[in-house]
Design an enzyme around this catalytic site. Structure first.
Site, PDB file in Angstrom:
ATOM      1  N   MET A 208       0.846  -1.163   0.000  1.00 22.50           N
ATOM      2  CA  MET A 208       0.000   0.000   0.000  1.00 22.50           C
ATOM      3  C   MET A 208       0.898   1.235   0.000  1.00 22.50           C
ATOM      4  SD  MET A 208      -2.551   1.279   3.079  1.00 22.50           S
ATOM      5  CE  MET A 208      -2.201  -0.120   4.042  1.00 22.50           C
ATOM      6  N   PRO A 209       0.879   2.047  -1.064  1.00 25.39           N
ATOM      7  CA  PRO A 209       1.688   3.258  -1.108  1.00 25.39           C
ATOM      8  C   PRO A 209       1.189   4.306  -0.116  1.00 25.39           C
ATOM      9  CG  PRO A 209       0.986   2.610  -3.310  1.00 25.39           C
ATOM     10  CD  PRO A 209       0.224   1.770  -2.339  1.00 25.39           C
ATOM     11  N   PHE A 210       2.132   4.947   0.524  1.00 25.65           N
ATOM     12  CA  PHE A 210       1.837   6.044   1.443  1.00 25.65           C
ATOM     13  C   PHE A 210       2.780   7.187   1.110  1.00 25.65           C
ATOM     14  CE2 PHE A 210       2.772   8.445   5.298  1.00 25.65           C
ATOM     15  CZ  PHE A 210       1.496   8.811   5.694  1.00 25.65           C
TER      16      PHE A 210
ATOM     17  N   HIS B  42      -2.478   6.137  -0.283  1.00 23.63           N
ATOM     18  CA  HIS B  42      -2.805   7.102   0.766  1.00 23.63           C
ATOM     19  C   HIS B  42      -1.830   8.274   0.642  1.00 23.63           C
ATOM     20  CE1 HIS B  42      -5.390   4.271   3.018  1.00 23.63           C
ATOM     21  NE2 HIS B  42      -4.628   3.395   2.381  1.00 23.63           N
TER      22      HIS B  42
END
Length: 74
Positions: free
Chosen positions: A1-3, A41
């Site tokens: 999940m990219p943040f 996100h």
């Protein structure tokens, strides 16, 4: 999940500009890394220019010096 945690100085960035940054960062991650947008996100933190420094100065001081130099050069 990219943040993505994006820190910028607080100096008049509009809600629409932030919306555009979020959309374009999301599109880039989808295009380049094949990350689904619903996994991405993004947090934008706005920092007061008195709380951001470099070259031994706050950003407020640095910008004032640049403005003073530009005035003196005219």
């Amino acid at each position: 999940m990219p943040f993505i945690n994006l820190k910028i100085t607080r100096d008049g960035v509009t809600r629409e500009q932030k919306r555009q940054v979020i959309a374009e960062f999301t599109e880039t991650l989808e295009r380049v890394l094949n990350k689904p947008p619903e996994w991405t996100h993004i947090v934008i933190e706005e920092i007061d220019t008195d709380d951001w420094g470099f070259a031994g100065l706050t950003t407020t001081e640095y910008r004032k010096r640049l403005a003073d130099k530009a005035k003196a050069a005219q």
